[in-house]
Design an enzyme around this catalytic site. Structure first.
Site, mmCIF file in Angstrom:
data_model
loop_
_atom_site.group_PDB
_atom_site.id
_atom_site.type_symbol
_atom_site.label_atom_id
_atom_site.label_comp_id
_atom_site.label_asym_id
_atom_site.label_seq_id
_atom_site.Cartn_x
_atom_site.Cartn_y
_atom_site.Cartn_z
ATOM 1 N N ARG A 1 0.825 -1.230 0.000
ATOM 2 C CA ARG A 1 0.000 0.000 0.000
ATOM 3 C C ARG A 1 0.848 1.265 0.000
ATOM 4 O O ARG A 1 0.304 2.373 -0.002
ATOM 5 C CB ARG A 1 -0.968 -0.030 1.175
ATOM 6 C CG ARG A 1 -0.329 -0.210 2.533
ATOM 7 C CD ARG A 1 -1.380 -0.540 3.598
ATOM 8 N NE ARG A 1 -0.780 -0.892 4.874
ATOM 9 C CZ ARG A 1 -0.311 -2.089 5.192
ATOM 10 N NH1 ARG A 1 -0.340 -3.063 4.294
ATOM 11 N NH2 ARG A 1 0.204 -2.342 6.377
ATOM 12 N N GLU B 1 -5.553 -0.801 6.550
ATOM 13 C CA GLU B 1 -4.682 -1.975 6.572
ATOM 14 C C GLU B 1 -3.462 -1.695 7.468
ATOM 15 O O GLU B 1 -2.795 -2.605 7.929
ATOM 16 C CB GLU B 1 -4.226 -2.332 5.151
ATOM 17 C CG GLU B 1 -3.908 -3.802 4.994
ATOM 18 C CD GLU B 1 -3.771 -4.241 3.544
ATOM 19 O OE1 GLU B 1 -4.488 -5.153 3.136
ATOM 20 O OE2 GLU B 1 -2.932 -3.676 2.819
#
Ligand code: G6Q
Length: 537
Positions: free
Chosen positions: A269, A354
């Site tokens: 990410r 996340e």
């Protein structure tokens, strides 16, 4: 108590201080200090950050900075920038900041200057992007490439999609870009339904090159290509890979000459400025891409060097902690007033949730406080006509981030004035509301007055930039990245692993093998067994 956070001096003081602040309204704070709006803001790297419409006083901020220091933020920030293995659960450095470090700088990992490696890959990407954009790179039958399909998921998809959408204005319009992520075959089918395989390049973006969704889609893309081109040799002209796993790339049949590498110290990410950005570079061209990297780097430097009191990501993060842990806010809305940023909230959702959606600390203990909030949002003004009702008059406290730009990318008056007027008005309405007296003075029927009152006292930050450009997109993304890092430090969780997504993947593999084999074993709970049975019937 057990993780130390709630027993810190600053935490205890904040807890006590909250009892006073919760009674004060934003309206009262502005009444007491009429120039509050001129003092509680920061301008850095071309971003004007207004944080005056928050339920904070000077004392709140002082205590929050003290908390950050008691948590060792400055030391931890330096540890990240110097390449220490701060991702302790995966024994990795965390160096997305190296992906945008200027050529010639030095960041050492295990005796290697990773900045040199980064620029080697960037040069290879530049060369390739140039060939696609100029038509020099042709497909197997000699036709130029007109369509670029990025196949990836999660961190190997959301950054590229978000950046493509955000910077579409700067993109080469003769090229078509599609993004396939879902294991649902409809995603692939729709992405290619009007494309000619002879003119289509697939970018298989996968750090591990083993992800079920990506590999399934990549194999389908391979068959789709061969179906028309009927020669294995075509794969070399129509597939490239972005990965850290050379072995698997070769196994798939992609020539590793056409592989763009990155490293284990780039988290999924946090990877949009690694080779994962190849589709972005092809779309906007290397020059704009380097501008975007420069924007990231500017914000990296601001975060690294600015004192906490003048540091945008630090203040953003501490405000999140304040609402999340003391006001029990559950969510954080991100509301860009720029239609090109329509995928930005979705991108941030992964980056934040996340990263800080964790109940185990770095020491392996269960937290006794709340961690990451839910991030969500949509561009304004669309959101105003759907969910803003709940933000204004609902029972939940939802801090909002407004993001606006002075200039539109299109000269279409009066759109930009209307757009920005709306954004500014929302912050004002949320903070100051509307009293019963105001409503009564408008001649509203007594019975309707409670319905028309806005309590206000709902906090928001506003970020203003000149215009949506590659450099500004870079700054905005890096600003949120570093804010997440700071939140991770305060909550003592690892923002760089994602163990929480593993279990579902493993169970899905079990069920895949069960539904594809005979006889069907029924070895789950009764609900799961019934669902499998229903599917197979
Ligand atoms: C992000 C996560 C996750 C990852 C995807 C794709 O931080 O690790 O979203 O990016 O699971 O993984 P691959 O790139 O390995 O296919």
């Amino acid at each position: 108590m057990k993780n130390g956070l709630t027993s810190l001096e600053a935490w205890k003081a904040l807890d006590k201080h909250y009892q006073d602040v919760k009674r004060i309204t934003i309206k009262e704070l502005f009444r007491q200090d009429t120039i509050r709006g001129n003092s509680l803001n920061l301008s850095a790297e071309g971003i004007y950050f207004d944080y005056s419409k928050h339920r904070i006083t000077g004392k709140t901020l002082g205590l929050l900075f003290k908390l950050a220091r008691e948590r060792g933020l400055e030391t931890k920030r330096n540890a990240m920038f110097s390449g220490e293995k701060i991702n302790i659960t995966e024994h990795r450095s965390v160096l997305h900041i190296a992906l945008r470090a200027p050529k010639g700088s030095t960041i050492m990992v295990d005796g290697v200057n990773v900045v040199d490696q980064v620029h080697e890959v960037l040069e290879k990407m530049t060369d390739f992007a140039g060939k696609i954009r100029s038509g020099e790179w042709s497909g197997f039958t000699g036709k130029p490439i007109r369509n670029i399909v990025n196949i990836g998921i999660g961190g190997s998809d959301l950054g590229p999609v978000m950046a493509y959408e955000a910077l579409k204005h700067y993109s080469k319009r003769e090229l078509t870009f599609r993004f396939v992520s879902n294991i649902d075959g409809s995603d692939f089918a729709e992405a290619v339904h009007d494309l000619n395989p002879e003119e289509t390049l697939f970018i298989v973006a996968s750090k591990t090159f083993t992800t079920l969704e990506t590999m399934t889609n990549a194999h389908t893309a391979r068959s789709w290509t061969l179906n028309k081109l009927s020669d294995e040799a075509a794969i070399g002209r129509h597939f490239v890979a972005l990965s850290t796993n050379e072995k698997e790339v070769a196994k798939f049949g992609i020539d590793t000459k056409n592989m763009f590498g990155f490293w284990d110290w780039v988290g999924g990410r946090y990877s949009m400025t690694s080779a994962i950005g190849l589709s972005t570079m092809i779309a906007i061209g290397p020059e704009h891409y380097y501008e975007m990297l420069a924007g990231f780097h500017k914000m990296d430097e601001h975060f690294r060097t600015a004192p906490l009191e003048k540091n945008i990501p630090v203040i953003m993060a501490l405000l999140n902690v304040w609402y999340n842990n003391f006001f029990n806010a559950q969510t954080q809305a991100v509301l860009p007033y720029e239609n090109y940023l329509k995928r930005f909230p979705a991108y941030l959702q992964q980056m934040t949730m996340e990263s800080t959606g964790k109940y185990i600390t770095l020491d392996g203990q269960k937290v006794d406080y709340q961690t990451g909030p839910v991030y969500w949002g949509e561009p304004g003004t669309n959101g105003q006509h759907s969910f803003y009702q709940l933000i204004h008059q609902g029972t939940k406290l939802i801090p909002c981030d407004f993001i606006g730009f002075k200039e539109s990318l299109h000269n279409l008056p009066p759109h930009q004035d209307y757009l920005m007027a709306n954004m500014i008005a929302q912050g004002e309405a949320l903070a100051f509301g509307k009293t019963a007296e105001d409503v009564r003075n408008e001649g509203v029927d007594e019975k309707l007055i409670p319905h028309k009152v806005f309590e206000g006292n709902r906090p928001s930050s506003t970020f203003f930039l000149d215009k949506l450009s590659p450099v500004n997109l870079g700054k905005l993304v890096a600003m949120y990245e570093h804010s997440v890092f700071v939140q991770g430090v305060i909550w003592n969780v690892n923002p760089f692993d994602q163990m929480g997504v593993e279990l579902g993947k493993v169970l899905a593999q079990n069920i895949i093998s069960e539904i594809q084999q005979e006889p069907k074993p029924a070895r789950h709970d009764s609900s799961t067994n019934a669902l499998i049975h229903f599917y197979l019937k």
